[in-house]
Design a protein around this motif. Structure first.
Motif, PDB file in Angstrom:
ATOM      1  N   LEU A 150      -7.297   1.478  -6.150  1.00 23.98           N
ATOM      2  CA  LEU A 150      -7.088   2.815  -5.603  1.00 23.98           C
ATOM      3  C   LEU A 150      -8.416   3.409  -5.179  1.00 23.98           C
ATOM      4  O   LEU A 150      -9.444   3.121  -5.787  1.00 23.98           O
ATOM      5  CB  LEU A 150      -6.380   3.743  -6.596  1.00 23.98           C
TER       6      LEU A 150
ATOM      7  N   MET B 298      -5.724  10.233 -10.059  1.00 24.32           N
ATOM      8  CA  MET B 298      -6.441   8.951 -10.114  1.00 24.32           C
ATOM      9  C   MET B 298      -6.734   8.567 -11.569  1.00 24.32           C
ATOM     10  O   MET B 298      -6.524   7.423 -11.988  1.00 24.32           O
ATOM     11  CB  MET B 298      -7.744   9.076  -9.318  1.00 24.32           C
TER      12      MET B 298
ATOM     13  N   ILE C  69      -5.359   9.785  -1.235  1.00 23.35           N
ATOM     14  CA  ILE C  69      -5.607   8.659  -2.140  1.00 23.35           C
ATOM     15  C   ILE C  69      -4.786   7.475  -1.630  1.00 23.35           C
ATOM     16  O   ILE C  69      -3.623   7.627  -1.249  1.00 23.35           O
ATOM     17  CB  ILE C  69      -5.246   9.006  -3.612  1.00 23.35           C
ATOM     18  N   ARG C  70      -5.439   6.320  -1.582  1.00 26.07           N
ATOM     19  CA  ARG C  70      -4.767   5.104  -1.106  1.00 26.07           C
ATOM     20  C   ARG C  70      -4.578   4.196  -2.320  1.00 26.07           C
ATOM     21  O   ARG C  70      -5.554   3.850  -3.007  1.00 26.07           O
ATOM     22  CB  ARG C  70      -5.628   4.421  -0.057  1.00 26.07           C
ATOM     23  N   VAL C  71      -3.339   3.848  -2.563  1.00 24.37           N
ATOM     24  CA  VAL C  71      -3.036   3.045  -3.751  1.00 24.37           C
ATOM     25  C   VAL C  71      -2.504   1.679  -3.307  1.00 24.37           C
ATOM     26  O   VAL C  71      -1.631   1.589  -2.451  1.00 24.37           O
ATOM     27  CB  VAL C  71      -1.981   3.735  -4.646  1.00 24.37           C
TER      28      VAL C  71
ATOM     29  N   TYR D 149       0.852  -1.196   0.000  1.00 21.05           N
ATOM     30  CA  TYR D 149       0.000   0.000   0.000  1.00 21.05           C
ATOM     31  C   TYR D 149       0.882   1.238   0.000  1.00 21.05           C
ATOM     32  O   TYR D 149       1.967   1.248   0.572  1.00 21.05           O
ATOM     33  CB  TYR D 149      -0.852   0.067   1.267  1.00 21.05           C
TER      34      TYR D 149
ATOM     35  N   CYS E 170      -1.564  -0.481 -11.044  1.00 25.15           N
ATOM     36  CA  CYS E 170      -2.056  -0.612  -9.653  1.00 25.15           C
ATOM     37  C   CYS E 170      -3.050  -1.778  -9.522  1.00 25.15           C
ATOM     38  O   CYS E 170      -3.588  -2.275 -10.507  1.00 25.15           O
ATOM     39  CB  CYS E 170      -2.737   0.641  -9.121  1.00 25.15           C
TER      40      CYS E 170
END
Lengths: 430, 571
Positions: free
Chosen positions: B300, B288, B337-339, B273, B297
């Motif tokens: 996300l 994004m 933003i979480r990737v 992450y 990815c």
């Protein structure tokens, strides 16, 4: 519709759990083991009652819906299924910590208060529980055996002190039936060169009364026992029984509306002391014990053993407690000490079940289930033994006579079942 | 407005309760006496709630079934359903009771078919599909799949829903980033007991000897019939088993560790992450979009600030301690933003994708990489959705679904705006104009969004002294006027909420009167109207008993679109 109060005392009045009853969202966190620990189709439940009871009423979320209708007067206490749903359960606390993962509802207290309400209404407990209560009243132990035989378990080569800081409270099972546990515990004291005393007429701790909802009787036992322990001059009461341990440490304060810290003495399980003694060098484990074992976290030593903090207050806006509360989520149980002990024994290979520590599956014996629902208890124990065998364990080690007894009853030939005190005793050089 | 909302006492009398002895005895003969009961205690435990349904529970609108039975096979389910048709008894089915559509009942004469005993789980590793029964939950399936280097998405609602019922109702989760989000397109087959009790075996469940079309999947149209008349809430017949596709994963195991709230999966090196903070919402959206255009990815999503505080907080009390310090300035300046990076094929793939993401988010859009724990408790096996109840004890998703990026993001902005005006700002939890969570699915072809409006559960609970009709009125108007108005204005059509969150009758005219079509299907397949009777229409019932929650503004927009069509309407 009943009007609920926002003033709450964390005790045994069922009406105090209307927030739980109304605001459970049926997420099933009470049923499934912590989902990160789910290992597949098998062994995914945390709640034995729901696993074997089938219907939703046997899970905590179903019981919350039932509790609301009881509070609201929309359910009749005379329905036999109510008694069955309430008592075919070990009160093992798995559901409570499942809920406290996210929602912080007091499920365990609500379920305990449900039993107390059933007793108040004259429909509970189960006949088998009443029989045990009668034995306790008559003979101060669960078996109805004469108290003068209580100390017959004491090994000849062990002499308890008249006065000591440590008071060993063996409990009914280890005193009369599972005497090998009391004997092994005495051997540990002796090997560590720790002086200990015992009560001359040690009474029942009252756990079978408390867990079946007989609160008045349990409270009386608690008051008498606390007085007796204080009079003994002991600074620390030591248990080899996980149920007795948590009864005195957690449930006496609950019954009396005090904090654990206010008991006036310390409460320890033998694994806490033995671990410390091994680490400070006073207890040496030198004999090799060649065995691959899985350790079973007894509920009373694990998630149910966190100190109790009495609380009464108000649920304010957004459901925030005023004054703030100390939460008990089962994470501060005695988890590492028994494992460290086993790892310290030469020859022992410790393997871990995925349902472990706070997520441990119950042995099935506690909460009055063994007495009232022996078949159910054996199914639960059998499931736990099966779990241990799938990870290649030759033996299952518990830290409570109740667990050992139930596992023994369910074990097929060849499956080893031990109490941890016995394993420690094996490792002590005679 | 609020004073006009009808109370429970003024609602029409409830339908009949209980079940007669004769049909009960016949049901008993089908499942065996051990697996059926009409005990009021046992039945009360099926009085369902959760996911906003507790609002009906509080109001006394839902009730317990007349009896509960636990069939052991598809054939037993079929026999029960035939019996219900013969006696004109309404029935519903449920399995794990998280997806509450099945268990939220509005009449007391319903036979509850609990599918707990149907627990098939067969994995065809080579062909990458599973056969699964209704009582198997996602966490069980995912754990079995990961032992075989396979995976399936985990629903946002948590790992504890039934795979079958969730695939019927929604079938969405963060891992749908690379997976087609429409579950019907992932189906390989189904065992369907139709509303009259016929067993229809589709796709992989067909008998090879008897069917030339062996192996054909049910297809999107037949799947639509399974889903039934509420579109997203599975009200047509009963699925006793499905076969669905699963996907290849990287080979290293995720190891569970930690106690209590800290329990999580430790991630292997090929799963990582990375959280980033951007300075504006536009920068976040731009980054994004570039990420999914590059087709990199594993997943996300946007993380609202209050999610962060929910995750940090040990209790509701701690949440409020944290959240009370947050200001509108903070939410305006913090866009997270979480990737998730997954090296599906190799470590090299993961390293490459992380470099590309860094170029896009940090170098191009000025984002900052945040310290990120390399554990997971929300995507693979567990989902923290129940934490969403932590702040207030109740939330309602006012808009759930997926649409184009433009449509989704526009609607999000409008919902934020709506929440901050009277009367909603005095009813709902103060989110400081925070945007909701959203995530691209199917590599950005659609954007998933869910807007959650929080209010104090005790203020909509008539049993509580804090009960306030303004809160009930505010909630209903927000759900039935304020947001639907914006939904139809924006042409947001892929809404899960039809029939669940919003009234079909009310939204129908602005949506090509689709509700008439589904009612026709319902009449065709369920002529006696016994299958989940009334369940698909409960929002209509709410509106009928409280018509004043429909604002004049909403009605004007709806009628305009209904009469002139969306493209030509003056909106």
């Amino acid at each position: 519709m009943a009007q609920v109060s926002n003033k709450v005392t964390l005790g045994f009045n069922l009406d105090d759990y209307s927030y739980e009853a109304r605001h459970c969202v049926s997420c099933s966190g009470c049923r499934w083991v912590e989902l990160n620990y789910v290992q597949g189709k098998d062994f995914a439940y945390r709640c034995p009652s729901w696993e074997y009871g089938q219907y939703n009423a046997y899970g905590a979320s179903g019981k919350m819906a039932i509790i609301w209708d009881l509070i609201n007067g929309a359910l009749d206490y005379s329905d036999p299924a109510l008694l069955d749903a309430a008592y075919r359960c070990n009160l093992c606390g798995g559901c409570d910590i499942g809920c406290k993962r996210n929602l912080d509802l007091d499920i365990q207290m609500a379920l305990t208060a449900l039993r107390a309400r059933l007793v108040e209404k004259g429909v509970g407990p189960m006949p088998q529980h009443k029989a045990v209560a009668t034995q306790i009243e008559k003979s101060h132990n669960i078996y109805g055996i004469a108290q003068k035989k209580r100390l017959e378990w004491m090994p000849r080569d062990v002499s308890p002190a008249k006065n000591a800081d440590l008071l060993y409270f063996a409990g009914c099972r280890a005193s009369f039936v599972d005497t090998e546990i009391a004997q092994a515990t005495a051997k540990i004291f002796k090997a560590a060169n720790k002086s200990f005393m015992v009560l001359k007429e040690e009474p029942c701790c009252g756990n079978p009364l408390y867990t079946t909802g007989q609160m008045d009787k349990a409270r009386k036992v608690a008051q008498e026992n606390i007085k007796m322990i204080k009079e003994s001059g002991a600074k620390t009461v030591v248990f080899s029984c996980a149920e007795g341990y948590r009864m005195v440490k957690v449930d006496y304060p609950k019954l009396l509306g005090i904090n654990t810290a206010d008991l006036g003495f310390e409460v320890k399980h033998i694994t806490e002391l033995a671990d410390a003694w091994i680490k400070d060098g006073s207890l040496k484990l030198e004999n090799k014990v060649d065995m691959k074992v899985a350790y079973h976290d007894s509920c009373g030593l694990g998630r149910l053993s966190e100190p109790w903090f009495h609380w009464e207050g108000e649920l304010g806006d957004w459901g925030v407690w005023s004054p703030p509360r100390v939460m008990r989520r089962g994470v501060n149980g005695v988890y590492e000490q028994p494992r460290d002990i086993l790892k310290a024994i030469p020859g022992i290979e410790l393997v871990e079940m995925l349902r472990r520590k706070d997520q441990a599956y119950c042995c099935g014996g506690g909460g009055g289930a063994k007495e009232a629902y022996p078949d159910y208890s054996l199914l639960v124990a059998g499931e736990r033994l099966r779990e241990a065998s799938t990870i290649g364990a030759e033996a299952l080690v518990a830290a409570c006579p109740m667990c050992k007894e139930n596992f023994k009853d369910a074990a097929k030939e060849g499956t080893g079942v031990y109490d941890i005190t016995e394993i420690i005793a094996m490792a002590i050089k005679s | 407005m609020s004073e006009e909302v009808k109370t429970v006492e003024e609602a029409p009398p409830p339908p009949p309760m209980g079940i007669d002895d004769e049909p009960f005895a016949e049901l008993e003969a089908i499942v065996g006496s051990e697996y059926i009961t009409k005990s009021p205690t046992i039945c009360q435990a099926y009085n369902g709630r959760g996911y906003g349904r507790e609002a009906f529970w509080y109001q006394g609108m839902t009730t317990r079934p007349s009896c509960v039975c636990l069939p052991a096979s598809t054939e037993e389910v079929a026999r029960i359903v035939k019996l219900c048709n013969r006696y004109d008894i309404p029935y519903t089915a449920g399995s794990t009771y998280w997806a509450v559509a099945a268990s939220c009942m509005f009449r007391g004469d319903i036979v509850m078919i609990d599918l707990k005993r149907l627990d098939t789980l067969e994995i065809d590793e080579k062909n990458m599909y599973v056969k699964v029964g209704p009582s198997i939950i996602y966490s069980q399936l995912q754990a079995e799949l990961m032992k075989r280097d396979l995976y399936i998405y985990m629903p946002g609602g948590g790992g504890q829903p039934s795979v079958v019922s969730n695939q019927m109702f929604q079938g969405q989760g963060i891992l749908n980033y690379r997976i087609c989000p429409w579950p019907e397109r992932r189906f390989n087959g189904a065992n369907w007991v139709n509303p009259e009790g016929e067993v229809i075996r589709c796709g992989i469940f067909m008998d090879r000897e008897d069917h030339a079309a062996y192996g054909q999947a049910p297809g999107p149209d037949l799947f639509g019939i399974f889903k039934g008349n509420t579109a997203w809430w599975g009200t047509m017949g009963t699925l006793t088993e499905i076969a669905t596709k699963v996907y290849p994963f990287q080979p290293e195991r995720m190891i569970p560790a930690g106690l209590g709230r800290d329990a999580a999966l430790d991630l292997p090196p090929r799963v990582q992450y990375q959280n980033y903070t951007l300075t504006t919402e536009e920068a976040l959206q731009g980054a994004m979009q570039e990420l999914y255009r590059e087709q990199i990815c594993g997943a996300l999503n946007r993380v609202p600030m209050f999610w962060r505080d929910i995750a940090k907080a040990g209790s509701r009390q701690e949440f409020w301690d944290l959240w009370s310090k947050v200001t509108e300035q903070d939410t305006a300046n913090t866009h997270i933003i979480r990737v998730l990076f997954i090296g599906y094929t190799s470590q090299k793939q993961l390293d490459f994708e992380m470099k590309v993401a860094e170029d896009i988010i940090v170098k191009k859009y000025g984002g900052t990489a945040r310290r990120t724990k390399q554990t997971d408790d929300g995507t693979f096996q567990y989902s923290i959705v129940t934490g969403m109840w932590k702040p207030t004890g109740f939330y309602a998703s006012s808009c759930v679904g997926f649409e184009s990026t433009r449509c989704t993001l526009t609607l999000n902005d409008q919902q934020v705006e709506a929440l901050n005006k009277e009367p909603y700002n005095s009813v709902f939890f103060e989110q400081h104009k925070e945007h909701p969570w959203y995530a691209p699915f199917n590599l950005g072809r659609v954007m998933y969004s869910e807007f959650m409006a929080y209010l104090d559960c005790e203020k909509i609970d008539p049993a509580n002294s804090k009960f306030d009709m303004n809160h009930v009125g505010g909630l209903l108007t927000f759900l039935h006027s304020e947001i639907p108005m914006r939904v139809i204005q924006n042409g947001y059509s892929n809404l899960f909420g039809n029939g669940h969150i919003n009234s079909k009758t009310e939204l129908g005219p602005a949506s090509h009167n689709y509700q008439e079509w589904v009612w026709k299907w319902k009449a065709e397949f369920d002529p006696k109207d016994v299958c989940r009777k009334g369940l698909g229409d409960h929002m209509d019932v709410v509106i009928q008993s409280a018509p004043q929650v429909l604002t004049e503004e909403y009605k004007a927009v709806r009628d305009n679109i209904a009469s002139r069509g969306w493209k030509d309407a003056e909106i």
